[in-house]
Design a protein around this motif. Sequence first.
Motif, PDB file in Angstrom:
ATOM      1  N   THR A  21       0.828  -1.209   0.000  1.00  0.00           N
ATOM      2  CA  THR A  21       0.000   0.000   0.000  1.00  0.00           C
ATOM      3  C   THR A  21       0.863   1.260   0.000  1.00  0.00           C
ATOM      4  O   THR A  21       0.602   2.217  -0.748  1.00  0.00           O
ATOM      5  CB  THR A  21      -0.928   0.004   1.228  1.00  0.00           C
ATOM      6  N   LEU A  22       1.917   1.252   0.810  1.00  0.00           N
ATOM      7  CA  LEU A  22       2.792   2.429   0.882  1.00  0.00           C
ATOM      8  C   LEU A  22       3.577   2.627  -0.408  1.00  0.00           C
ATOM      9  O   LEU A  22       3.820   3.765  -0.830  1.00  0.00           O
ATOM     10  CB  LEU A  22       3.744   2.307   2.077  1.00  0.00           C
ATOM     11  N   MET A  25       1.329   4.272  -2.810  1.00  0.00           N
ATOM     12  CA  MET A  25       1.103   5.670  -2.439  1.00  0.00           C
ATOM     13  C   MET A  25       2.292   6.560  -2.759  1.00  0.00           C
ATOM     14  O   MET A  25       2.140   7.663  -3.280  1.00  0.00           O
ATOM     15  CB  MET A  25       0.791   5.778  -0.941  1.00  0.00           C
ATOM     16  N   THR A  26       3.495   6.067  -2.419  1.00  0.00           N
ATOM     17  CA  THR A  26       4.679   6.931  -2.462  1.00  0.00           C
ATOM     18  C   THR A  26       5.615   6.638  -3.617  1.00  0.00           C
ATOM     19  O   THR A  26       6.402   7.513  -3.996  1.00  0.00           O
ATOM     20  CB  THR A  26       5.481   6.788  -1.155  1.00  0.00           C
ATOM     21  N   THR A  61      -1.570   0.079   9.443  1.00  0.00           N
ATOM     22  CA  THR A  61      -1.567   0.699   8.117  1.00  0.00           C
ATOM     23  C   THR A  61      -1.655   2.216   8.230  1.00  0.00           C
ATOM     24  O   THR A  61      -0.905   2.943   7.563  1.00  0.00           O
ATOM     25  CB  THR A  61      -2.738   0.171   7.277  1.00  0.00           C
ATOM     26  N   THR A  62      -2.558   2.708   9.077  1.00  0.00           N
ATOM     27  CA  THR A  62      -2.723   4.148   9.240  1.00  0.00           C
ATOM     28  C   THR A  62      -1.471   4.778   9.829  1.00  0.00           C
ATOM     29  O   THR A  62      -1.021   5.848   9.387  1.00  0.00           O
ATOM     30  CB  THR A  62      -3.932   4.443  10.143  1.00  0.00           C
ATOM     31  N   ARG A  65       1.217   4.871   7.202  1.00  0.00           N
ATOM     32  CA  ARG A  65       0.877   5.884   6.195  1.00  0.00           C
ATOM     33  C   ARG A  65       1.158   7.284   6.730  1.00  0.00           C
ATOM     34  O   ARG A  65       1.743   8.127   6.035  1.00  0.00           O
ATOM     35  CB  ARG A  65      -0.593   5.745   5.805  1.00  0.00           C
TER      36      ARG A  65
END
Length: 409
Positions: A21-22, A25-26, A61-62, A65
Amino acid sequence: MTVEATIEGLFREEWGQIVATLIRMTGDWDLAEECAQDAFAQALQRWPADGIPPGPGAWLTTTSRNRAIDRLRRAAVGAAKLRELAARPVPPAADPVEEPGDDRLRLMFTCCHPALPFEARVALALRTLAGLTTAEIARAFLVPEDTMSKRLTRAKDKIRKAGIPFRVPPPELLPDRLNAVLGVVYLLFNEGYAASGGAELIRRGLSDEAIRLGRLLVRLMPGEPEATGLLALMVLHDARRAARLEAGELVPLEEQDRSLWRHDRIQDAVALLDGALLQGRAGPYQVQAAIAACHASAPSFEETPWIEIAALYGRLEGLMPSPIVRLNRAIAVGMRDPARGLALLDTLSYDLRGHHLVPAARADLLRRQGRLPEAAVAYRQALALAPTEPERRYLARRLRQISPDGLSV
């Protein structure tokens, strides 16, 4: 279960999804791993006092993030990067086979881009998907840790500099990734089925994740017999999981309670394998699945078709030459002809030096021949090299059974 044990379990279950996920995102692989590690470190600091939060995976996860956003804000290029992220559209699923938000599948295919060397693809996926340490991956590849560290760094640099996209490729490009993707799933399963180090022999979350990814691959490539063969292979092994440990102790195949095996899953896997074999020439995963089917379908250990298994290992060696394949063939031969099996093991001493399986196999064949003093020496050698506690306890038990001196030298 302690808080620390809960966090360890979450690491096995959630690491790959958080990192994937990261990365989506990045676009920064190192940042993704570092922020995921920070989130787990925070959990270790805070949860013993504050308690485990509801939805601990979402908390991790939060937290990771938020840590990534904070790092980007502080970086010199943070503002530009944040504007880029804000303007970037949410990528659509590249294929209807993907589950909603399944970044792990995208991560696996990104790691396996053909621009990367084959071994680097597999190693990078094991690091990012499974959270294996560099040392664990190095052991899986039988190379020094420093060599593996450099290999991982080069792979990440290549992805960044080449702008390799984070996605499942279109169908026409899938064949270029097939071998590496199957290799990733297989090694991921193996690390869950028989961990390369640590206190646990079985890491259930990893093997479950590998089987889940294997099913997705079969749906993605329904006409690819090797994908089906790999899925059958994993399910056949996993069907025996409940019988492999008893009170934390490793139970060898010979002593396993076969009533604990999932015979319904064995039948399903054999049906998968039969369908794959009808599609054409058998590849290495189909041959390995056939070997596993021989073991899983035998009514008892004594009725195991060792001659057929040895022949299949000989066929497998022609498809993927490997000292581990030769080791398994030697064991299979030795179950019917111990002297010949021992002679074959002698040819492996250099290729697998430092690996506990060679002296362990030698000890077992010597024990079966009644050559107990020689077997005791080999068990001690294997015990000194075994990487996991369950394996060490099993070897120590075998040694005590045959040696009046027990564990003494």
